[in-house]
Design a protein around this motif. Structure first.
Motif, short mmCIF file in Angstrom:
data_model
loop_
_atom_site.label_atom_id
_atom_site.label_comp_id
_atom_site.label_asym_id
_atom_site.label_seq_id
_atom_site.Cartn_x
_atom_site.Cartn_y
_atom_site.Cartn_z
N ILE A 82 58.88 -21.97 29.60
CA ILE A 82 59.16 -20.97 30.64
C ILE A 82 60.67 -20.94 30.87
N GLY A 83 61.26 -22.09 31.14
CA GLY A 83 62.72 -22.16 31.26
C GLY A 83 63.36 -21.76 29.93
N GLY A 84 62.94 -22.46 28.88
CA GLY A 84 63.30 -22.04 27.52
C GLY A 84 64.70 -22.38 27.06
N HIS A 85 65.51 -22.94 27.90
CA HIS A 85 66.92 -23.17 27.52
C HIS A 85 67.38 -24.60 27.79
N SER A 86 66.43 -25.51 28.00
CA SER A 86 66.75 -26.93 28.22
C SER A 86 67.73 -27.13 29.37
N ARG B 227 61.16 -13.70 31.44
CA ARG B 227 61.40 -12.34 30.93
C ARG B 227 61.45 -12.30 29.40
N THR B 228 61.92 -13.38 28.78
CA THR B 228 62.08 -13.39 27.32
C THR B 228 61.07 -14.31 26.63
N LEU B 229 60.06 -14.77 27.39
CA LEU B 229 59.11 -15.73 26.84
C LEU B 229 58.44 -15.23 25.57
N LYS B 230 58.06 -13.95 25.58
CA LYS B 230 57.28 -13.45 24.45
C LYS B 230 58.09 -13.42 23.16
N VAL B 231 59.32 -12.94 23.24
CA VAL B 231 60.12 -12.88 21.99
C VAL B 231 60.49 -14.28 21.52
N ARG B 232 60.78 -15.16 22.47
CA ARG B 232 61.14 -16.52 22.05
C ARG B 232 59.94 -17.22 21.40
N LEU B 233 58.79 -17.14 22.05
CA LEU B 233 57.62 -17.84 21.51
C LEU B 233 57.21 -17.28 20.16
N ALA B 234 57.30 -15.97 20.00
CA ALA B 234 56.95 -15.38 18.71
C ALA B 234 57.85 -15.94 17.61
N HIS B 235 59.12 -16.11 17.93
CA HIS B 235 60.07 -16.65 16.96
C HIS B 235 59.79 -18.14 16.69
N HIS B 236 59.56 -18.91 17.77
CA HIS B 236 59.22 -20.32 17.60
C HIS B 236 57.98 -20.45 16.70
N GLN B 237 56.98 -19.59 16.98
CA GLN B 237 55.73 -19.67 16.24
C GLN B 237 55.94 -19.38 14.75
N ALA B 238 56.64 -18.29 14.46
CA ALA B 238 56.84 -17.91 13.05
C ALA B 238 57.64 -18.99 12.32
N SER C 184 52.77 -22.58 19.55
CA SER C 184 54.18 -22.70 19.88
C SER C 184 54.92 -23.47 18.78
N GLY C 185 56.13 -23.88 19.07
CA GLY C 185 56.99 -24.44 18.02
C GLY C 185 56.97 -25.95 17.92
N LEU C 186 55.96 -26.59 18.52
CA LEU C 186 55.90 -28.05 18.55
C LEU C 186 54.77 -28.54 17.66
N PHE C 187 55.09 -29.41 16.70
CA PHE C 187 54.03 -30.02 15.88
C PHE C 187 54.47 -31.39 15.40
N GLY C 188 53.53 -32.09 14.75
CA GLY C 188 53.84 -33.44 14.29
C GLY C 188 53.74 -33.54 12.78
N GLY D 219 63.29 -24.97 16.73
CA GLY D 219 64.08 -24.08 17.58
C GLY D 219 64.33 -22.73 16.93
N LEU D 220 65.38 -22.08 17.39
CA LEU D 220 65.64 -20.70 16.97
C LEU D 220 66.71 -20.61 15.88
N GLU D 221 67.04 -21.73 15.26
CA GLU D 221 68.06 -21.74 14.20
C GLU D 221 67.54 -21.06 12.92
N SER D 222 68.44 -20.87 11.96
CA SER D 222 68.05 -20.29 10.67
C SER D 222 67.20 -21.31 9.91
N LEU D 223 66.11 -20.82 9.32
CA LEU D 223 65.18 -21.73 8.65
C LEU D 223 65.82 -22.42 7.45
N ASP D 224 66.67 -21.71 6.71
CA ASP D 224 67.33 -22.35 5.56
C ASP D 224 68.14 -23.56 6.01
#
Ligand SMILES: *Cc1c(COP(=O)(O)O)cnc(C)c1O
Length: 402
Positions: free
Chosen positions: A220-224, A265-276, A316-320, A380-385
């Motif tokens: 929800i906060g999304g920015h640590s 306000r930006t949860l949806k776009v952030r989570l979609a990116h984290h997920q992908a 979401s973007g958290l896994f083990g 996170g939202l960094e470049s995958l490469d």
């Protein structure tokens, strides 16, 4: 009074709107904010009454800072819209842990029994084994995969069940609707730590949960940059949650309330990116020779995939990851080589994180024996490469140190 040409407040979110629209419009009151889109950060304790009559009658939308401000009202309205039609109210807490402990105190009393999933967030266990035990509440931990089999663990005084799916370290998916059906049959309430999925990807309150918790510190906060918690409840549980919040004096600082709303306000776009990104990284790890298993319900190979697919609309973007057996010094060489994956607790921000974990020393209902060292990753939202290159370097150091 509304001036004819005054600024327009977006129409209140309704079920006609898509969730993306709801996230953008909910909780906004343009007119009250003199045209500004966002609410002010109201710092306030005292609220003045215009007359003795108003004072005696406790008239006025706001009475005292601890009980609410225009800033908290905006966030609560937005969270209610996100949690869905079964949400009767949302309480705000100064951390995720405070949200969990407040919810437990709201529904339990001395002499009660509570069932808690064995993969619960560790401080949740600490509260149950410490303060709740001291206050005469008994806790029994259960296998996260127990499903309807939980019926055999109920006692006449079982008052609540706490679930968390997936567990934020071990990632088992519980069958929450099956557990909730049994709990309600036995007259108990269900509390869900829904931090991993957020209400965007898992509508707890539509799946039999009575109280849905967010460590809003995370997505929800999304920015640590904040500590925050939310306690959403259905009509059955909200009066208890509301009372506990009032009696315990739970309230939040206005800057954090504002930042939680801004994050929403930006949860949806952030989570979609984290997920992908997480999905791509999870597949990449699956193909690595150093990795034995990836713990992520969004993967078809994951034992929790069927439940995740049935009950959740996203991951979401958290896994083990479970590494193939290796000495600690090899794992440490990997961790010390990574530069983009920072080592630190928490998750849900814009940045990638890695942390080694081991559940075996605190589980009591189930054994945790993954067969190799385990790491929890937040993508996170960094470049995958770049993220892959970071781990390629890490694995090279890992292999060299084995
Ligand atoms: C982080 C976390 C919490 C606690 O949140 P804080 O804001 O750090 O108190 C609770 N549950 C889960 C699953 C978490 O990851």
């Amino acid at each position: 009074m509304k001036a004819p040409s005054g600024p327009k407040t977006p129409s209140a979110p309704s079920s006609r709107h898509g969730i993306a629209t709801t996230l953008v419009t909910a909780g906004r009151d343009t007119e009250a904010q003199r045209g500004f889109i966002n609410p002010p950060v109201v710092r306030g304790s005292t609220v003045l009454y215009p007359s003795a009559g108003d004072l005696h009658a406790h008239r006025g939308e706001f009475q005292y800072g601890r009980h609410g401000t225009p800033t908290t009202k905006a966030l609560q309205q937005a969270l209610m819209a996100l949690e869905g039609d079964n949400c009767a109210g949302v309480g705000l807490a100064p951390s995720g842990v405070a949200a969990i402990t407040t919810a437990l105190l709201a529904v339990l009393k001395s002499g009660d029994h509570v069932l808690v999933t064995d993969n619960a967030y560790r401080p949740t266990r600490g509260f149950c084994d410490g303060m709740l035990a001291r206050y005469g509440v008994e806790t029994t931990y259960f296998d996260p995969m127990i499903g309807g089999g939980i019926a055999s663990l109920f006692k006449p005084n079982t008052r609540a069940v706490l679930v968390e799916a997936p567990g934020s370290q071990s990632f088992e998916m519980s069958d929450i609707p099956a557990i909730a059906a049994v709990a309600h049959d036995k007259g108990a309430l269900v509390i869900d730590d829904n931090t991993w999925a957020t209400p965007l990807y898992h509508r707890s309150l539509d799946q039999g949960v009575d109280i849905s918790i967010q460590a809003a510190t995370k997505y929800i906060g999304g920015h640590s940059d904040i500590m925050f918690g939310t306690i959403a409840a259905n009509a059955r549980a909200w009066p208890m949650v509301k009372e506990a919040i009032r009696l315990l004096g739970v309230c939040c600082g206005p800057d954090d309330v504002f930042l939680a709303l801004r994050g929403l306000r930006t949860l949806k776009v952030r989570l979609a990116h984290h997920q992908a990104s997480a999905l791509e990284m999870a597949h990449w790890f699956q193909a690595r020779p150093e990795v034995a298993r990836v713990l992520y319900p969004a993967l078809e190979s994951d034992p929790g995939h069927a439940i995740w697919k049935r009950d959740f609309t996203g991951a979401s973007g958290l896994f083990g990851i479970v590494l193939k057996p290796a000495p600690q010094k090899a794992v440490d060489a990997l961790l010390d080589t990574l530069t983009l994956f920072g080592m630190g607790y928490s998750w849900g921000g814009f940045e990638s994180l890695v942390i080694p974990f081991d559940c075996s020393d605190y589980r009591t209902a189930t054994a945790w024996a993954p067969g190799g060292p385990t790491l929890r990753l937040h993508i996170g939202l960094e470049s995958l490469d770049d993220l892959k290159a970071d781990f390629e370097n890490g694995f090279a150091a890992f292999n060299a140190a084995k």
